[in-house]
Design a protein around this motif. Structure first.
Motif, PDB file in Angstrom:
ATOM      1  N   ASN A 223       0.844  -1.185   0.000  1.00  0.00           N
ATOM      2  CA  ASN A 223       0.000   0.000   0.000  1.00  0.00           C
ATOM      3  C   ASN A 223       0.884   1.242   0.000  1.00  0.00           C
ATOM      4  O   ASN A 223       1.822   1.339   0.800  1.00  0.00           O
ATOM      5  N   VAL A 225       0.547   5.567  -0.350  1.00  0.00           N
ATOM      6  CA  VAL A 225      -0.173   6.829  -0.546  1.00  0.00           C
ATOM      7  C   VAL A 225       0.831   7.950  -0.332  1.00  0.00           C
ATOM      8  O   VAL A 225       1.370   8.105   0.765  1.00  0.00           O
ATOM      9  N   GLU A 234      -1.805  10.885   5.312  1.00  0.00           N
ATOM     10  CA  GLU A 234      -2.564  10.177   6.337  1.00  0.00           C
ATOM     11  C   GLU A 234      -4.058  10.413   6.158  1.00  0.00           C
ATOM     12  O   GLU A 234      -4.878   9.495   6.295  1.00  0.00           O
ATOM     13  N   SER A 237      -5.413   8.386   3.282  1.00  0.00           N
ATOM     14  CA  SER A 237      -5.413   6.936   3.499  1.00  0.00           C
ATOM     15  C   SER A 237      -6.553   6.470   4.402  1.00  0.00           C
ATOM     16  O   SER A 237      -6.802   5.262   4.506  1.00  0.00           O
ATOM     17  N   ARG A 278      -0.944  -0.664   9.048  1.00  0.00           N
ATOM     18  CA  ARG A 278      -0.154   0.306   8.290  1.00  0.00           C
ATOM     19  C   ARG A 278       1.343   0.069   8.420  1.00  0.00           C
ATOM     20  O   ARG A 278       2.127   0.594   7.632  1.00  0.00           O
ATOM     21  N   GLN A 281       3.951  -0.523   5.428  1.00  0.00           N
ATOM     22  CA  GLN A 281       3.414   0.042   4.202  1.00  0.00           C
ATOM     23  C   GLN A 281       4.076   1.411   3.969  1.00  0.00           C
ATOM     24  O   GLN A 281       5.042   1.751   4.645  1.00  0.00           O
ATOM     25  N   THR A 283       3.159   5.470   3.569  1.00  0.00           N
ATOM     26  CA  THR A 283       2.196   6.572   3.603  1.00  0.00           C
ATOM     27  C   THR A 283       2.908   7.830   4.062  1.00  0.00           C
ATOM     28  O   THR A 283       3.492   7.845   5.155  1.00  0.00           O
ATOM     29  N   THR A 309      -2.773   2.020  -4.404  1.00  0.00           N
ATOM     30  CA  THR A 309      -3.133   3.323  -3.835  1.00  0.00           C
ATOM     31  C   THR A 309      -4.652   3.453  -3.821  1.00  0.00           C
ATOM     32  O   THR A 309      -5.269   3.792  -4.829  1.00  0.00           O
ATOM     33  N   VAL A 311      -7.376   5.433  -2.662  1.00  0.00           N
ATOM     34  CA  VAL A 311      -7.833   6.718  -2.134  1.00  0.00           C
ATOM     35  C   VAL A 311      -9.118   7.122  -2.851  1.00  0.00           C
ATOM     36  O   VAL A 311      -9.445   6.612  -3.924  1.00  0.00           O
ATOM     37  N   SER A 320      -0.424  10.833  -6.396  1.00  0.00           N
ATOM     38  CA  SER A 320       0.446   9.958  -5.613  1.00  0.00           C
ATOM     39  C   SER A 320       1.451   9.250  -6.515  1.00  0.00           C
ATOM     40  O   SER A 320       2.654   9.194  -6.219  1.00  0.00           O
TER      41      SER A 320
END
Length: 334
Positions: A223, A225, A234, A237, A278, A281, A283, A309, A311, A320
């Motif tokens: 993942n 972002v 954040e 996500s 998370r 990952q 982010t 991604t 979102v 992104s």
């Protein structure tokens, strides 16, 4: 800078208040843009009975995406083989490879990608839905493309075509099978991070050179972002986390907006669960994502990374991938 090939996993997310048609148009827009940016491959995943995911028919969607892109590889991440007769998969991907030679990947998974009731509706029989039948059905599929022992059925298109076959996994079963068959292996780190290192070790230990590969080739799906700031990433996500919680509770819904996700009354357990999910990952800002992906590469030794991604807004999804291409990878080269 990240210097391994970077690829894209897209689930054609359906946002709250939007239609499946809009989701598929957004996936097409993302495929075009990531093709321009130099990403290596673009995969769509088979899921069923999930209101937040429109990629239920990978072969159909791949044909559409291939017609709207020029050089990026297109594929399935994956086709869930227990849902289909091997002959059907061979004919579908044989057709894709005949139409777009050298650009088609056939990523295969052994899970149904849905609940058992829906899996039964797809297959219409319990036969073939167990893990025990997967190696046999995989062998049948490979034989349709050009095995050493052609049977009485010729897949047309299919026989003689060469889509790149991958095995996908989130545990050790497919890792070991991919190694034994000498196939490339893609691990679902984006939802099974605790199993990543053991599965990759098992794949490399069990690898045997084949007509497809001389040495193991492992891709890790993660993942990712990326936004201009950590705080913005954040925020973006949040919907993916809420969607996973709802799916886990048996209440799948279209992808919420960041505002709805931020306002959701999370329990302490849910917050802790999402925080653990998370971990490992990527982010944050370009600097943060560069560090996180670098750490993942250092731990896994992956030959390629595939970024998912999830979102709410297509503009944020495209942005992104632009930030990662330009500021995390320093400009992509195929």
């Amino acid at each position: 800078m990240i210097d391994v090939p970077l690829s894209v996993l897209d689930l054609a997310p359906v946002a709250a208040g939007a239609s499946a048609g809009e989701a598929l148009r957004h996936t097409t827009e993302l495929a075009r843009r990531t093709d321009e940016l130099g990403y290596h491959r673009f995969w769509v995943a088979e899921h069923h009975n999930m209101p937040a995911i429109a990629s239920s028919a990978p072969a159909v969607l791949i044909a559409h995406l291939a017609a709207h892109t020029s050089t990026i590889r297109l594929g399935s991440g994956g086709v869930m083989l227990p849902n289909h007769a091997p002959l059907v998969v061979a004919e579908q991907f044989g057709t894709l490879d005949a139409l777009h030679p050298g650009r088609i990947d056939l990523g295969i998974g052994r899970a149904p990608g849905t609940d058992q009731v829906t899996a039964l509706a797809l297959r219409r029989t319990m036969e073939g839905l167990s893990a025990e039948g997967f190696p046999r059905e995989l062998a049948d599929l490979m034989n349709y493309f050009g095995g050493d022992e052609p049977g009485p059925i010729t897949a047309t298109p299919g026989r003689g075509q060469r889509p790149a076959v991958w095995l996908l996994g989130s545990s050790g079963f497919s890792a070991q099978l991919a190694g034994a068959l000498g196939l490339p292996f893609s691990f679902a780190h984006h939802f099974s991070a605790q199993n990543t290192l053991p599965a990759l070790a098992l794949y490399r230990q069990s690898f045997r050179p084949s007509r497809w590969l001389d040495e193991p080739y492992a891709m890790v799906a993660v993942n990712a972002v990326c936004a201009e700031t950590d705080e913005r990433a954040e925020w973006l996500s949040g919907p993916a986390g809420l969607s996973f919680l709802r799916l886990r509770a048996g209440r799948p819904e279209p992808l919420a907006s960041p505002e709805e996700a931020a306002a959701y009354p999370y329990t302490d357990f849910e917050r802790e669960f999402l925080a653990q999910r998370r971990q490992g990952q990527a982010t944050g800002s370009p600097e943060t994502v560069r560090r996180q992906l670098g750490d993942l590469l250092a731990r896994t030794g992956a030959d390629e990374l595939m970024l998912n991604t999830m979102v709410y807004d297509i503009a944020d999804r495209v942005r992104s991938f632009e930030l990662i291409a330009d500021e995390v990878a320093g400009g992509l080269r195929r």
